[in-house]
Design an enzyme around this catalytic site. Structure first.
Site, PDB file in Angstrom:
ATOM      1  CG  HIS A  96      -1.757  -1.366   1.501  1.00 46.39           C
ATOM      2  ND1 HIS A  96      -2.346  -1.695   0.089  1.00 46.39           N
ATOM      3  CD2 HIS A  96      -2.043  -2.176   2.595  1.00 46.39           C
ATOM      4  CE1 HIS A  96      -3.130  -2.679   0.349  1.00 46.39           C
ATOM      5  NE2 HIS A  96      -3.171  -3.170   1.815  1.00 46.39           N
ATOM      6  CG  ASP A 268      -5.949  -0.592   2.380  1.00 47.83           C
ATOM      7  OD1 ASP A 268      -6.750  -0.851   1.388  1.00 47.83           O
ATOM      8  OD2 ASP A 268      -6.291  -1.777   2.236  1.00 47.83           O
TER       9      ASP A 268
END
Ligand SMILES: NC(=O)c1ccc[n+]([C@@H]2O[C@H](COP(=O)([O-])OP(=O)(O)OC[C@H]3O[C@@H](n4cnc5c(N)ncnc54)[C@H](O)[C@@H]3O)[C@@H](O)[C@H]2O)c1
Length: 355
Positions: A96, A268
């Site tokens: 991420h 995220d």
């Protein structure tokens, strides 16, 4: 090649990247596999089960990172894990990076080669992310339903309602893996569910399975009105590898009834609601404008037994491309390649950090 599986360090993150069952064929193929002590315990896999599969248990993370060439883990590295990573490592995990520029820069500077689970795939299919998204979608409804309870600070709405009462109103942003799972569970409870997506095929496909669904395919006044009447809003928008677009504004959140709930699964990747900010299971919920927000970045970490089983088997074929050096010819792995030799490799990261 030496494969190392560390114990996860994020609060209440009970997943482990490989089960003993997944390690056994790697050992049989002649690879050395190392797991950190108690790495699988919270998923119900004891060190002895790994040892029976031919895995060597190492006492701590420092030793594990120093021993292994390939680090396979679930969540992005943080804290001391970053001190242990070196240029020769191949890192294979969720990353991420678009939502975490400081981590992206740190990995780039270390000079290692990192592959992100969440962008691994082709033709819009993400085989490592998808099972975690489906779990997160289901959990989001469970958490949201609980937070709506009045003793939890909620507005006192029972999502499914009963005869002579209004059912709860659920708005799901995104009709992908997480959004579809959330819509399915919320519908099964008896809530009135609206789903927004800019992909009309996805919306109509989901409506075929859930005929009662209300559909929205653009933002604007209709979305603003829907948000105002929503009891539980679930964020599940994704643009692969990039920061999530913000779909719901601060003003729209302010229009929601006190005690309503937002669970932003897309947190995220930065979140798709303007008032979202990352939380963890130690302190998962905060209140903004009277609306409870749950923005836990590792939602499946709470159901590690289920999530580990769903993830581990899917990691194996891609891990094998790292072990055999064939990842260069594997399209899903090339899509996962995030940083290498001190450079960003994924187009979304290059666009965000370089171009
Ligand atoms: N918080 C957690 O623990 C957790 C766990 C798993 C997944 N996730 C995250 O959940 C998010 C969703 O994942 P997924 O697997 O369901 O993705 P997906 O690709 O299956 O679905 C995303 C949907 O968003 C839609 N979309 C993209 N841009 C849009 C826009 N501007 N307007 C409307 N719709 C748009 C796409 O058409 C797609 O249907 C991702 O960010 C993923 O990383 C979070």
């Amino acid at each position: 090649m030496r494969v190392g599986v560390p114990k996860e360090t994020k609060p209440h993150e009970g997943r482990v990247a490989l089960t003993p069952h997944a390690c056994a064929p790697l050992v049989a193929a002649g690879h050395e596999v190392y797991v950190e002590k108690d790495g699988g315990r919270r998923s119900g896999y004891q060190d002895e089960a790994y040892q029976q599969a031919g895995v060597i248990i190492l006492p701590d993370a420092k030793t594990l990172y120093a021993t292994a060439d390939i680090i396979v883990k679930v969540k992005e590295p943080a804290g001391v894990e970053l001190d242990y990573l070196q240029a020769h490592h191949l890192l294979f995990s969720f990353l991420h990076l678009a939502a975490n520029p400081s981590l992206a820069e740190r990995l780039r500077k270390i000079g290692l080669t990192a592959f992100a689970f969440e962008t691994l795939g082709e033709n819009g299919e993400f085989p490592l992310l998808a099972p975690m998204s489906r779990i997160a979608g289901k959990i989001a409804v469970q958490i949201g339903a609980h937070l709506l309870h009045e003793p939890e600070g909620g507005s006192g709405v029972l999502l499914g309602g009963v005869a002579d009462s209004e059912p709860g109103q659920v708005l799901v942003l995104g009709a992908g893996q997480a959004g579809s799972a959330a819509a399915t569970v919320a519908s099964a409870l008896g809530a009135t569910v609206t789903v927004l997506d800019n992909n009309s095929e996805r919306l109509t496909g989901l409506q075929t399975k859930l005929p009662g669904l209300k559909l929205l395919n653009e933002t604007g006044k209709e979305l603003t009105n829907t948000v105002a009447g929503t009891d539980l809003l679930i964020g599940a928008i994704m643009v692969a590898g990039a920061k999530a677009p913000v779909i719901v504004s601060k003003d729209e959140v302010q229009q929601m009834r006190a005690g309503s709930v937002i669970v932003d699964i897309a947190i995220d990747q930065g979140g798709c609601v303007a008032t979202s900010r990352p939380t963890d299971y130690n302190d998962p919920v905060y209140n903004e404008y009277g609306v409870q927000h749950c923005c836990v970045t590792n939602l499946p970490g709470a159901v590690p037994r289920t999530a580990t089983q769903a993830l581990s088997a899917r990691i194996l074929p891609y891990l094998e491309t790292l072990l055999t050096g064939t990842w260069h010819n594997n399209a899903p792995m090339l899509a996962a390649l995030s940083v290498m030799e001190g450079r960003y490799q994924h187009p979304a990261l290059i666009k965000q950090f370089v171009a």
